[in-house]
Write an enzyme that holds these catalytic residues in place. Structure first.
Site, short mmCIF file in Angstrom:
data_model
loop_
_atom_site.label_atom_id
_atom_site.label_comp_id
_atom_site.label_asym_id
_atom_site.label_seq_id
_atom_site.Cartn_x
_atom_site.Cartn_y
_atom_site.Cartn_z
N ASP A 130 0.83 -1.21 0.00
CA ASP A 130 0.00 0.00 0.00
C ASP A 130 0.86 1.26 0.00
O ASP A 130 2.10 1.21 0.15
CB ASP A 130 -0.90 0.02 1.23
CG ASP A 130 -1.81 -1.19 1.29
OD1 ASP A 130 -2.24 -1.66 0.23
OD2 ASP A 130 -2.08 -1.66 2.42
N TYR A 160 6.21 -10.18 6.67
CA TYR A 160 6.09 -8.76 6.95
C TYR A 160 6.65 -8.47 8.35
O TYR A 160 6.61 -9.33 9.24
CB TYR A 160 4.63 -8.31 6.91
CG TYR A 160 4.07 -8.15 5.51
CD1 TYR A 160 4.12 -6.93 4.85
CD2 TYR A 160 3.48 -9.23 4.86
CE1 TYR A 160 3.60 -6.78 3.58
CE2 TYR A 160 2.95 -9.08 3.58
CZ TYR A 160 3.02 -7.85 2.95
OH TYR A 160 2.51 -7.71 1.69
#
Length: 450
Positions: A153, A229
Site C-alpha cells: 500500500d 512482513y
C-alpha cells in the site's frame, strides 16, 4: 495595367524556373537513392546508428548523410569507437531471459507499489522508467511476462519485494540468429550486471538488491511459497505479554474477513494461513520492537488490521479473546469499524521461493553498501536535530501566568463488538448483483428488439 502585366509575366517566369528546379532535384534524389540501395555497407551503418544509445534524436537527414558519407566517400571507413560503460546492443537482434529481481524501497514518497491506481509516483512506475531508460526491456509490460510478488500500500516499504520479467541478455543461443529468442537457461557468467545498471538510474529510495535467472513458467506471485512482513513500533506502555497471547491465536488457517478491507467483487475466499506471528526486540533495543508475521499470502490491508487490534489489546482496551470472536465469522459475519494501524512502520521483509538464489556483483554490492550507509547517516542526522530540539525545549520554563483555556477532549473507548459494523460478504454480493441486474435486463430487452 502595364505594371500588372509585367508582374504576372515575372511571376510566371519564376514559377517555371521553380518547376524546372524541382524536376532536377527529383532526378538527383532518384539517383542518390539508387546509389544508397546498392551500397554494401548500408546494413552496417544502420546497425551502428541503432546501437548508438547516446544519440537518440538522430534525424532522417543526418541518417541519409551518414549513409552517403560511408558509401561515396574516399573508401576508408573510420574505426568504430569502443563504447564505454555497458554494452547496450542493437535492439533488433537480441536474446532475452526471464529474470527475478529483488527490490528494496522506502515507501513514504510512493502511492503504493503497483501503478494501476493512476497515481504517481509508484515504485512500479519508477522501476519501468529505469528499465526503459537502460533498454533492458524490449517491449510493453504485457509483452515481457511481468509478475510481482506483492502490491504494498501507499507508504509501505520493502527490503525483499520480488518481480520477474523478460530482460535483455548478453548470452546468445548457439547457432545463429538470436532475434527475439528466449533463453530458458544459460550461464550467468558474463551476463549484464542488472543490479548495477538499474541502480545507476533508479531514484535514491529504490534499489535492486540482487537478480536471479528464473524458469520460463515462473511467476513472482504464484510461485511464492511464503511472505514475511515486519511491523515496527515503540513499547511505551503496551502490555507485550497480552499482545503475544493474541498473536498465537492468529496462527493457522482462518477466515480473516474481519481483519481486512473486503473486496467482494474480486475476492471470494478469505481464508489465509499464517505460519508464525511473534514479537522481537529490534537490534537489541528493549524499547523499539517489531512484529514478525509470516504466511503463504495476505488479504488487502490484512497485516495493518491485525496490528491495529493487537494494539488495542496491548493498551488494555480489548481482551485477547476478541481475536477469537473476530475469527468466528459465523458469529461475527460483519466486521466492526476500526482504524487500521499506520502504514509507514510496515515493511515487506522477504518473499520465499524454491530454487531462487539472488546474486549481486562485488562492484554493485559495494555501491549498494555505500548508498545505504549514506542514507542511514542522513536519517541519523535528522534524528539528532529533533533530539536537540527536545533538549532545547527542556530548558524553557513553564509560564503559569498564561491560562490554558483549550481542553483536549478525551474520547472514551468503544468496545469493538459494540461498534457499528460494515456490510457482510453476502450483503455486499447481493448489492453487486442488484446493481448489475438493471444493466442485464436492459441488455436482454435490447437483444429482443434488434
Amino acid at each position: 495595367m502595364d505594371n500588372q502585366s509585367d508582374l504576372i509575366k515575372e511571376l510566371r517566369s519564376k514559377l517555371s524556373s521553380f518547376e524546372n528546379r524541382v524536376r532536377e532535384l527529383e532526378a538527383e534524389n532518384a539517383k542518390l537513392t539508387s546509389i544508397v540501395s546498392s551500397c554494401t555497407c548500408r546494413h552496417e551503418v544502420e546497425e551502428t546508428l541503432d546501437t548508438d544509445v547516446s544519440d537518440k534524436n538522430t534525424s532522417a537527414i543526418n541518417l541519409e548523410k551518414l549513409k552517403l558519407g560511408n558509401c561515396v566517400g574516399i573508401g576508408k571507413r573510420k574505426p568504430k569507437k569502443k563504447q564505454t560503460g555497458y554494452n547496450l546492443n542493437s535492439m533488433n537482434h537480441h536474446s532475452q531471459r526471464l529474470v527475478a529481481l529483488k527490490i528494496m524501497y522506502f515507501g513514504p514518497r510512493f502511492y503504493g507499489f503497483a501503478s494501476e491506481a493512476q497515481m504517481d509516483p509508484t515504485v512500479e512506475s519508477e522501476l519501468f522508467k529505469a528499465l526503459q531508460k537502460t533498454r533492458l526491456v524490449l517491449g510493453e509490460r504485457k509483452d515481457v511476462l511481468y509478475s510481482r510478488c506483492g502490491r504494498t500500500d501507499k507508504g509501505v516499504s520493502s527490503v525483499g519485494q520480488v518481480v520477474a520479467l523478460l530482460l535483455r541478455s548478453k548470452h546468445k543461443e548457439p547457432g545463429g540468429d538470436t532475434s527475439e529468442e528466449l533463453l530458458d537457461e544459460g550461464p550467468d557468467e558474463g551476463e549484464l550486471d542488472y543490479v548495477r545498471i538499474l541502480n545507476g538510474v533508479l531514484p535514491d529510495d529504490i534499489r535492486v538488491l540482487g537478480w536471479c535467472h528464473a524458469p520460463v513458467n515462473f511467476s513472482a506471485r504464484f510461485s511464492c511459497l511464503s511472505r514475511e512482513y515486519r511491523y515496527f513500533f515503540w513499547r511505551e506502555n503496551l502490555n507485550i505479554s497480552a499482545m503475544e497471547n493474541s498473536c498465537k491465536r492468529l496462527i493457522g488457517e482462518h477466515d480473516f474477513r474481519n481483519f481486512c478491507k473486503m473486496d467482494a467483487a474480486n475476492v471470494h475466499n478469505y481464508k489465509r494461513r499464517i505460519t508464525s506471528f511473534d514479537i522481537f526486540p529490534c537490534n537489541g533495543s528493549d524499547q523499539l520492537l517489531f512484529m514478525k508475521i509470516k504466511g503463504s499470502a495476505f488479504l488487502w490491508h490484512q497485516v495493518r488490521c491485525m496490528v491495529a487490534v493487537l494494539f488495542l489489546v496491548g493498551q488494555g482496551l480489548e481482551s485477547p479473546d476478541v481475536i477469537d470472536v473476530l475469527l468466528d465469522v459465523d458469529k461475527t459475519p460483519r466486521k466492526p469499524q476500526y482504524k487500521m494501524a499506520p502504514e509507514v512502520p510496515l515493511v515487506l521483509y522477504s518473499c520465499e521461493f524454491e530454487g531462487l538464489y539472488f546474486k549481486c556483483s562485488s562492484d554493485a554490492r559495494r555501491a549498494l553498501q555505500l548508498h545505504l550507509e549514506k542514507k542511514c547517516r542522513g536519517y541519523k542526522l535528522q534524528a539528532a536535530i529533533f533530539q536537540e530540539a527536545l533538549l532545547s525545549l527542556s530548558s524553557t520554563k513553564d509560564d503559569d501566568s498564561v491560562t490554558n483555556i483549550t481542553k483536549r477532549k478525551v474520547s472514551s473507548h468503544v468496545p469493538l463488538m459494540s461498534r457499528p459494523t460494515e456490510p457482510s460478504y453476502d450483503e455486499r454480493r447481493a448489492k453487486l448483483t442488484f446493481s448489475a441486474a438493471p444493466a442485464q435486463r436492459e441488455s436482454v430487452v435490447t437483444k429482443q428488439y434488434t
